[in-house]
Write a protein that holds these residues in place. Structure first.
Motif, PDB file in Angstrom:
ATOM      1  N   ALA A  17     -42.859 -11.496  30.411  1.00  0.00           N
ATOM      2  CA  ALA A  17     -42.528 -11.570  31.836  1.00  0.00           C
ATOM      3  C   ALA A  17     -41.030 -11.420  32.068  1.00  0.00           C
ATOM      4  CB  ALA A  17     -43.005 -12.903  32.407  1.00  0.00           C
ATOM      5  N   PRO A  18     -40.648 -11.053  33.287  1.00  0.00           N
ATOM      6  CA  PRO A  18     -39.217 -10.967  33.596  1.00  0.00           C
ATOM      7  C   PRO A  18     -38.553 -12.332  33.614  1.00  0.00           C
ATOM      8  CG  PRO A  18     -40.543 -10.602  35.561  1.00  0.00           C
ATOM      9  CD  PRO A  18     -41.491 -10.631  34.414  1.00  0.00           C
ATOM     10  N   VAL A  19     -37.374 -12.396  33.026  1.00  0.00           N
ATOM     11  CA  VAL A  19     -36.551 -13.610  33.024  1.00  0.00           C
ATOM     12  C   VAL A  19     -35.251 -13.268  33.738  1.00  0.00           C
ATOM     13  CG1 VAL A  19     -35.319 -15.297  31.620  1.00  0.00           C
ATOM     14  CG2 VAL A  19     -37.559 -14.451  30.873  1.00  0.00           C
ATOM     15  N   THR A  20     -34.958 -13.974  34.823  1.00  0.00           N
ATOM     16  CA  THR A  20     -33.800 -13.645  35.651  1.00  0.00           C
ATOM     17  C   THR A  20     -32.861 -14.836  35.732  1.00  0.00           C
ATOM     18  OG1 THR A  20     -35.133 -12.159  37.002  1.00  0.00           O
ATOM     19  CG2 THR A  20     -33.027 -12.878  37.921  1.00  0.00           C
ATOM     20  N   ALA A  21     -31.617 -14.620  35.306  1.00  0.00           N
ATOM     21  CA  ALA A  21     -30.575 -15.635  35.425  1.00  0.00           C
ATOM     22  C   ALA A  21     -29.602 -15.194  36.509  1.00  0.00           C
ATOM     23  CB  ALA A  21     -29.845 -15.818  34.094  1.00  0.00           C
ATOM     24  N   SER A  22     -29.544 -15.944  37.600  1.00  0.00           N
ATOM     25  CA  SER A  22     -28.609 -15.595  38.668  1.00  0.00           C
ATOM     26  C   SER A  22     -27.175 -15.873  38.259  1.00  0.00           C
ATOM     27  CB  SER A  22     -28.952 -16.384  39.939  1.00  0.00           C
ATOM     28  OG  SER A  22     -28.859 -17.779  39.702  1.00  0.00           O
ATOM     29  N   GLY A  23     -27.008 -16.743  37.247  1.00  0.00           N
ATOM     30  CA  GLY A  23     -25.686 -17.030  36.704  1.00  0.00           C
ATOM     31  C   GLY A  23     -25.448 -16.198  35.460  1.00  0.00           C
ATOM     32  N   PHE A  24     -25.363 -16.882  34.318  1.00  0.00           N
ATOM     33  CA  PHE A  24     -25.031 -16.191  33.081  1.00  0.00           C
ATOM     34  C   PHE A  24     -26.168 -16.291  32.074  1.00  0.00           C
ATOM     35  CE2 PHE A  24     -21.074 -17.834  34.929  1.00  0.00           C
ATOM     36  CZ  PHE A  24     -20.460 -16.619  35.225  1.00  0.00           C
ATOM     37  N   GLY A  25     -26.239 -15.277  31.205  1.00  0.00           N
ATOM     38  CA  GLY A  25     -27.209 -15.302  30.127  1.00  0.00           C
ATOM     39  C   GLY A  25     -28.583 -14.869  30.564  1.00  0.00           C
ATOM     40  N   GLY A  26     -29.573 -15.579  30.044  1.00  0.00           N
ATOM     41  CA  GLY A  26     -30.971 -15.201  30.230  1.00  0.00           C
ATOM     42  C   GLY A  26     -31.501 -14.579  28.959  1.00  0.00           C
ATOM     43  N   ALA A  27     -32.696 -15.009  28.527  1.00  0.00           N
ATOM     44  CA  ALA A  27     -33.245 -14.493  27.275  1.00  0.00           C
ATOM     45  C   ALA A  27     -34.760 -14.607  27.267  1.00  0.00           C
ATOM     46  CB  ALA A  27     -32.659 -15.253  26.086  1.00  0.00           C
ATOM     47  N   GLY A  28     -35.381 -13.822  26.390  1.00  0.00           N
ATOM     48  CA  GLY A  28     -36.829 -13.781  26.337  1.00  0.00           C
ATOM     49  C   GLY A  28     -37.455 -15.032  25.761  1.00  0.00           C
ATOM     50  N   ILE A  29     -36.773 -15.696  24.841  1.00  0.00           N
ATOM     51  CA  ILE A  29     -37.354 -16.892  24.208  1.00  0.00           C
ATOM     52  C   ILE A  29     -36.540 -18.136  24.535  1.00  0.00           C
ATOM     53  CG2 ILE A  29     -38.114 -17.942  22.058  1.00  0.00           C
ATOM     54  CD1 ILE A  29     -39.718 -15.466  22.869  1.00  0.00           C
ATOM     55  N   GLY A  30     -35.273 -18.198  24.117  1.00  0.00           N
ATOM     56  CA  GLY A  30     -34.453 -19.385  24.352  1.00  0.00           C
ATOM     57  C   GLY A  30     -33.166 -19.049  25.084  1.00  0.00           C
ATOM     58  N   GLY A  31     -32.887 -19.760  26.182  1.00  0.00           N
ATOM     59  CA  GLY A  31     -31.687 -19.476  26.963  1.00  0.00           C
ATOM     60  C   GLY A  31     -30.411 -19.784  26.214  1.00  0.00           C
ATOM     61  N   ALA A  32     -30.312 -20.967  25.610  1.00  0.00           N
ATOM     62  CA  ALA A  32     -29.138 -21.351  24.838  1.00  0.00           C
ATOM     63  C   ALA A  32     -29.559 -22.365  23.787  1.00  0.00           C
ATOM     64  CB  ALA A  32     -28.047 -21.937  25.730  1.00  0.00           C
ATOM     65  N   LEU A  33     -28.988 -22.243  22.570  1.00  0.00           N
ATOM     66  CA  LEU A  33     -29.352 -23.130  21.468  1.00  0.00           C
ATOM     67  C   LEU A  33     -28.133 -23.901  20.978  1.00  0.00           C
ATOM     68  CD1 LEU A  33     -31.556 -20.717  19.294  1.00  0.00           C
ATOM     69  CD2 LEU A  33     -32.194 -21.999  21.350  1.00  0.00           C
ATOM     70  N   TYR A  34     -28.383 -25.157  20.610  1.00  0.00           N
ATOM     71  CA  TYR A  34     -27.331 -26.017  20.078  1.00  0.00           C
ATOM     72  C   TYR A  34     -27.854 -26.764  18.856  1.00  0.00           C
ATOM     73  CZ  TYR A  34     -25.387 -25.122  24.710  1.00  0.00           C
ATOM     74  OH  TYR A  34     -24.916 -24.505  25.845  1.00  0.00           O
ATOM     75  N   ASP A  35     -26.916 -27.297  18.082  1.00  0.00           N
ATOM     76  CA  ASP A  35     -27.246 -28.137  16.933  1.00  0.00           C
ATOM     77  C   ASP A  35     -28.093 -27.370  15.918  1.00  0.00           C
ATOM     78  OD1 ASP A  35     -25.918 -30.457  18.120  1.00  0.00           O
ATOM     79  OD2 ASP A  35     -27.562 -30.388  19.551  1.00  0.00           O
TER      80      ASP A  35
END
Length: 416
Positions: A236-254
């Motif tokens: 499905a479409p993933v839309t970030a009105s700000g920054f980034g956006g990704a098919g599986i994980g938006g942002a990863l840490y640790d």
């Protein structure tokens, strides 16, 4: 009676007929089961689901108890009904004592959807400080959601920390589930989980549009700690009105891990060196995260990803790509004809996929596609009590036992 035909219906298909009467806003306790693994509480109506929400929101965790969904549920969003978030995510640090305070209300049992669909579900919760919008507000280590589909006529709408299945995941598992609902939030928005700081999402698929601001993903908006996503895909479409956006994980840490996933959904967002850029699998990564054995189709994603491997649309459906996605498992299989645009599907999807069958039995000629019966002549449908159910040449039915009368001939049909 001539024959008995038993069919497996397309429980995951968003267009399948819903078996329950539309939700009238009431809540009533289930009457079957004792909550054990062998005799789970039976949820067979929207009122039962509303009662579950009512009890969790009153502080009952149902830890160690089991629930089983036995019918598709119509939550009547088209009648203006809003369904409450199940639970509450409310954790913070006391400004004076610096102690962590946790006032969250969590479902800590096991919900088995048996591949039924909950559709026409409208969930709305806005809180820019605590978040926690989703079908469930928060899951913990003891929580388990499996074999469940959220239908395409459903909407999950919130502020920060918004996900289709759960806003904040602190542990537990979500497995063998599909999301068709549209998910709309702010920061930390995902098709399944808004913010994932524990637990696992496995063998799940997102087919619902996801819209957020920053840290937005087809499966999870933000992932952290030792949590993981594996054997999942986004179409499905993933839309970030700000920054980034990704098919599986938006942002990863640790030490978050993503493995054996793929994306064919269009990713849209803006780029920022500190907040991430649009990518096919993961928008932004920090510290010791791991992304492995993931694939994407760049012309469909609209962007690339150095953490994954680009393949063509044709290559994605081939044996070599499926082998990469599977690793040493058999979780992915080639798509049955007409399913998922020819891209790999999860094994459980194929098992419950719509079975298209053609019966030519002298005077009894009809086609069953999922739970839709069609014939070039009029079909009369009765239940096993003899009550007339429907008449026509194209009829959609819920799961059940039926007698079809065609050209004066009677045939038993079991739809599962």
């Amino acid at each position: 009676m001539k024959k008995i035909y038993t069919l497996t219906a397309a429980a995951f298909c968003a267009a399948s007929a819903l078996a329950s009467a539309p939700w009238d806003g009431s809540a009533s306790s289930w009457t079957e089961g004792d909550g054990s693994a062998n005799s789970p509480f039976i949820i067979s109506s929207p009122a039962h689901l509303a009662y579950l929400a009512e009890q969790v929101n009153a502080g009952t965790t149902f830890e160690g108890q089991f629930f089983s969904l036995t019918d598709d549920l119509d939550m009547a969003a088209d009648a203006g009904r809003k369904f409450p978030v199940i639970g509450l995510f409310d954790t913070y640090t006391d400004g004076q004592t610096q102690e962590n305070v946790d006032n969250s209300l969590a479902f800590m049992g096991t919900l088995n959807g048996n591949y039924h669909t909950i559709d026409n579900l409208a969930v709305e919760f806005f809180d820019e400080e605590i978040g926690g919008t989703g079908f469930f507000a928060v899951l913990r280590t003891e929580s388990s959601i499996c074999n469940l589909i959220l239908g395409a006529n459903s909407t999950i709408t919130g502020d920060i920390v918004t996900g289709g299945f759960v806003g904040q995941m602190l542990g537990g598992t979500i497995q063998n589930c599909a999301n068709y609902a549209t998910v709309t939030g702010n920061m930390f928005t995902g098709g399944f989980v808004g913010c994932m700081e524990g637990g696992k999402v496995a063998c799940c698929v997102n087919h619902g549009a996801v819209l957020g601001s920053t840290e937005v993903g087809g499966i999870a908006g933000q992932g952290a700690y030792n949590a993981s996503i594996e054997y999942c895909y986004n179409s499905a479409p993933v839309t970030a009105s700000g920054f980034g956006g990704a098919g599986i994980g938006g942002a990863l840490y640790d030490s978050f891990a993503i493995s054996h996933c793929y994306n064919v959904g269009a990713i849209t967002g803006n780029s920022n060196p500190y907040m991430g850029s649009p990518h096919a699998i993961v928008s932004d990564m920090m510290y010791s995260n791991k992304v492995s054995d993931c694939l994407y189709v760049s012309e469909l994603s609209g962007c690339d990803d150095s953490h994954a491997t680009a393949v063509t649309a044709d290559e994605l459906g081939q044996t070599d790509a499926i082998a990469v996605l599977n690793g040493n498992t058999s979780n992915f299989v080639a798509a049955p004809e007409g399913l998922n645009n020819g891209f790999p599907v999860l094994a459980w999807e194929a098992e419950v996929a719509s079975v298209r069958s053609v019966f030519n039995d002298n005077d009894v000629n009809f086609i069953v596609n999922g739970r839709t019966i069609s014939s070039d002549t009029t079909v009369e449908v009765y239940d096993f009590t003899g009550r007339h159910i429907a008449s026509g040449q194209a009829i959609s039915l819920p799961a059940g036992y039926y007698i079809l009368v065609i050209n004066g001939q009677a045939t038993k049909l079991i739809l599962r």
